[in-house]
Design an enzyme around this catalytic site. Structure first.
Site, PDB file in Angstrom:
ATOM      1  N   ASP A   1       0.738  -1.285  -0.019  1.00  0.00           N
ATOM      2  CA  ASP A   1       0.191  -0.139   0.031  1.00  0.00           C
ATOM      3  C   ASP A   1       0.806   1.220  -0.088  1.00  0.00           C
ATOM      4  O   ASP A   1       1.935   1.157   0.456  1.00  0.00           O
ATOM      5  CB  ASP A   1      -0.921   0.028   1.344  1.00  0.00           C
ATOM      6  CG  ASP A   1      -2.037  -1.242   1.336  1.00  0.00           C
ATOM      7  OD1 ASP A   1      -2.245  -1.329   0.064  1.00  0.00           O
ATOM      8  OD2 ASP A   1      -2.596  -1.471   2.395  1.00  0.00           O
TER       9      ASP A   1
ATOM     10  N   TYR B   1       5.831  -8.843   8.309  1.00  0.00           N
ATOM     11  CA  TYR B   1       5.411  -7.585   8.487  1.00  0.00           C
ATOM     12  C   TYR B   1       5.568  -6.886  10.004  1.00  0.00           C
ATOM     13  O   TYR B   1       5.316  -7.770  11.141  1.00  0.00           O
ATOM     14  CB  TYR B   1       3.950  -7.280   8.087  1.00  0.00           C
ATOM     15  CG  TYR B   1       3.668  -7.365   6.610  1.00  0.00           C
ATOM     16  CD1 TYR B   1       3.972  -6.442   5.741  1.00  0.00           C
ATOM     17  CD2 TYR B   1       3.539  -8.645   6.014  1.00  0.00           C
ATOM     18  CE1 TYR B   1       3.640  -6.719   4.248  1.00  0.00           C
ATOM     19  CE2 TYR B   1       3.117  -9.081   4.905  1.00  0.00           C
ATOM     20  CZ  TYR B   1       3.312  -8.108   4.099  1.00  0.00           C
ATOM     21  OH  TYR B   1       3.241  -8.312   2.533  1.00  0.00           O
TER      22      TYR B   1
ATOM     23  N   ASP C   1      -7.429   1.713   7.375  1.00  0.00           N
ATOM     24  CA  ASP C   1      -6.146   2.354   7.926  1.00  0.00           C
ATOM     25  C   ASP C   1      -6.501   3.804   8.349  1.00  0.00           C
ATOM     26  O   ASP C   1      -7.545   4.248   8.172  1.00  0.00           O
ATOM     27  CB  ASP C   1      -5.082   2.150   7.229  1.00  0.00           C
ATOM     28  CG  ASP C   1      -5.155   2.789   5.647  1.00  0.00           C
ATOM     29  OD1 ASP C   1      -5.920   3.925   5.579  1.00  0.00           O
ATOM     30  OD2 ASP C   1      -4.898   2.112   4.495  1.00  0.00           O
TER      31      ASP C   1
ATOM     32  N   ARG D   1      -4.342  -4.788   6.804  1.00  0.00           N
ATOM     33  CA  ARG D   1      -5.284  -3.984   7.257  1.00  0.00           C
ATOM     34  C   ARG D   1      -6.685  -4.621   7.452  1.00  0.00           C
ATOM     35  O   ARG D   1      -7.234  -4.283   8.601  1.00  0.00           O
ATOM     36  CB  ARG D   1      -5.499  -3.043   5.739  1.00  0.00           C
ATOM     37  CG  ARG D   1      -4.828  -2.068   5.756  1.00  0.00           C
ATOM     38  CD  ARG D   1      -5.171  -0.980   4.515  1.00  0.00           C
ATOM     39  NE  ARG D   1      -5.111  -1.893   3.219  1.00  0.00           N
ATOM     40  CZ  ARG D   1      -5.994  -1.854   2.286  1.00  0.00           C
ATOM     41  NH1 ARG D   1      -6.882  -1.175   2.394  1.00  0.00           N
ATOM     42  NH2 ARG D   1      -5.631  -2.442   1.032  1.00  0.00           N
TER      43      ARG D   1
END
Length: 287
Positions: A38, A66, A80, A172
Site C-alpha cells: 500500500d 510485517y 487504515d 489492514r
C-alpha cells in the site's frame, strides 16, 4: 540488464511508482515487482529487472514478514488511518485481551479483501469502485498466518503486531478483524514489510541509494531468489544443449527441485528431477 533489486519502498509511493522509477534507473521497460505494498507502507519490495521478471510467480509466493501498528477504538473505510473515519473513541483493550484472541487469527484463516484494494472485479479495480462511492460483495479468501504476536502499548496508545504470512494476506483486514473480535474496532496505523523470502529489510536499498550507486551495481542475480534450493551443475555440453532447447535430460541427482547451472557456472534454470530425468520448471538464461 537483468537481476533483482531489493528496494526499501518509501511511504507515499505506490508499488507501481517504484517500478516506474526503476525503469528509468535501469534504462529498461522490462521491470516488475513481487507483492504489492500500500502507499502508506514501507519496507521490502522485490523488484525484478529484465529476464528476472520471469521469476515473479516464485517471488510473489514467498512468505512475507510485517511489522504493523494497530489502533484500537477507531474504524475507517480503508481499514487504515488514512481513510475516512467511521467511528472513534471506542475502548482500548489490554495487551492480555489482545493476546487472548490472536490464536483465532493464526494458521489458515479467511479474509474478505478490503474495498480499497487493487483486486479487479468485472475489469475494474475495487478501489476505483470504492472511490466512486460504490461497494460490491467480495468472496472470502483463504490465507495462512504462520506467526502472529503483539507488544505494547506504545506511547501513542497503539500496539505493534509482528506478522509472518502467505501471499495475498491483507494486514489492514487482519487489524480490522482483530478489533471486531475484541468488540472495540481497530484499524492499521503503520506498516513495514520486514522481509520477503530470504530478502531482509536490512539489505534493502532506498531509491536514492540505487540512483547514487547505479542500478547495475545494486542488482542481485536471479538465482538469489532460489537460495534455499540445492545447486545442480550440468556435466557437459550435451546436457546443457538439451536444457537450452527445453528438452529433458538424464540426471542421477536425487529427486527434487534444483538451481541448475552450466558446467561453467552460468545459472540456467529452476529445474526438477524425477525418475532420473531433469526437466525445466522455468528458464532464466539469455536467449
Amino acid at each position: 540488464m537483468s537481476g533483482i533489486l531489493i528496494v526499501d519502498k518509501p511511504a507515499g509511493w505506490t508499488s507501481h511508482d517504484v517500478v516506474g522509477k526503476t525503469r528509468g534507473l535501469a534504462h529498461t521497460r522490462r521491470v516488475g515487482h513481487a507483492g504489492t505494498l500500500d502507499p502508506m507502507a514501507t519496507g521490502v519490495l522485490v523488484v525484478l529487472v529484465g529476464r528476472a521478471t520471469r521469476a515473479a510467480e516464485f517471488a510473489e509466493a514467498q512468505v512475507k514478514g510485517y511489522s504493523a501498528r494497530i489502533r484500537f477504538g477507531m474504524t475507517t473505510d480503508t481499514l487504515d488511518t488514512e481513510g475516512k473515519v467511521l467511528s472513534e473513541g471506542g475502548r482500548r483493550p489490554s495487551l492480555d485481551e489482545i493476546l487472548a484472541v490472536l490464536p483465532r487469527f493464526t494458521g489458515k484463516i479467511e479474509q474478505i479483501p478490503p474495498m480499497y484494494s487493487a483486486i479487479k472485479l468485472g475489469g475494474r479495480k475495487l478501489y476505483e469502485i470504492a472511490r466512486a462511492g460504490g461497494e460490491v460483495e467480495r468472496k472470502p479468501r483463504e490465507v495462512y498466518i504462520s506467526k502472529l504476536s503483539c507488544s505494547g502499548p506504545l506511547p501513542d496508545g497503539d500496539y505493534e503486531l509482528d506478522v509472518e504470512c502467505s501471499k495475498g494476506t491483507y494486514i489492514r483486514s487482519l487489524c480490522a478483524d482483530i478489533g471486531e473480535a475484541l468488540g472495540c474496532g481497530a484499524c492499521m496505523s503503520a506498516l513495514r514489510r520486514t522481509y520477503s523470502g530470504a530478502f531482509r529489510v536490512e539489505d534493502a536499498l532506498t531509491l536514492e541509494e540505487i540512483e547514487a550507486r547505479g542500478a547495475e551495481n545494486c542488482l542481485l542475480p536471479v538465482d538469489a531468489l532460489f537460495s534455499e534450493l540445492p545447486e545442480l551443475r550440468l556435466a557437459g555440453a550435451r546436457e546443457e544443449r538439451a536444457v537450452r532447447n527445453g528438452s529433458a535430460a538424464p540426471c542421477r541427482a536425487a529427486e527434487g527441485r534444483y538451481r541448475v547451472y552450466s558446467e561453467s557456472g552460468e545459472f540456467l534454470m529452476l529445474g526438477a528431477v524425477k525418475d532420473g530425468v531433469l526437466r525445466t520448471i522455468k528458464s532464466f538464461f539469455e536467449v
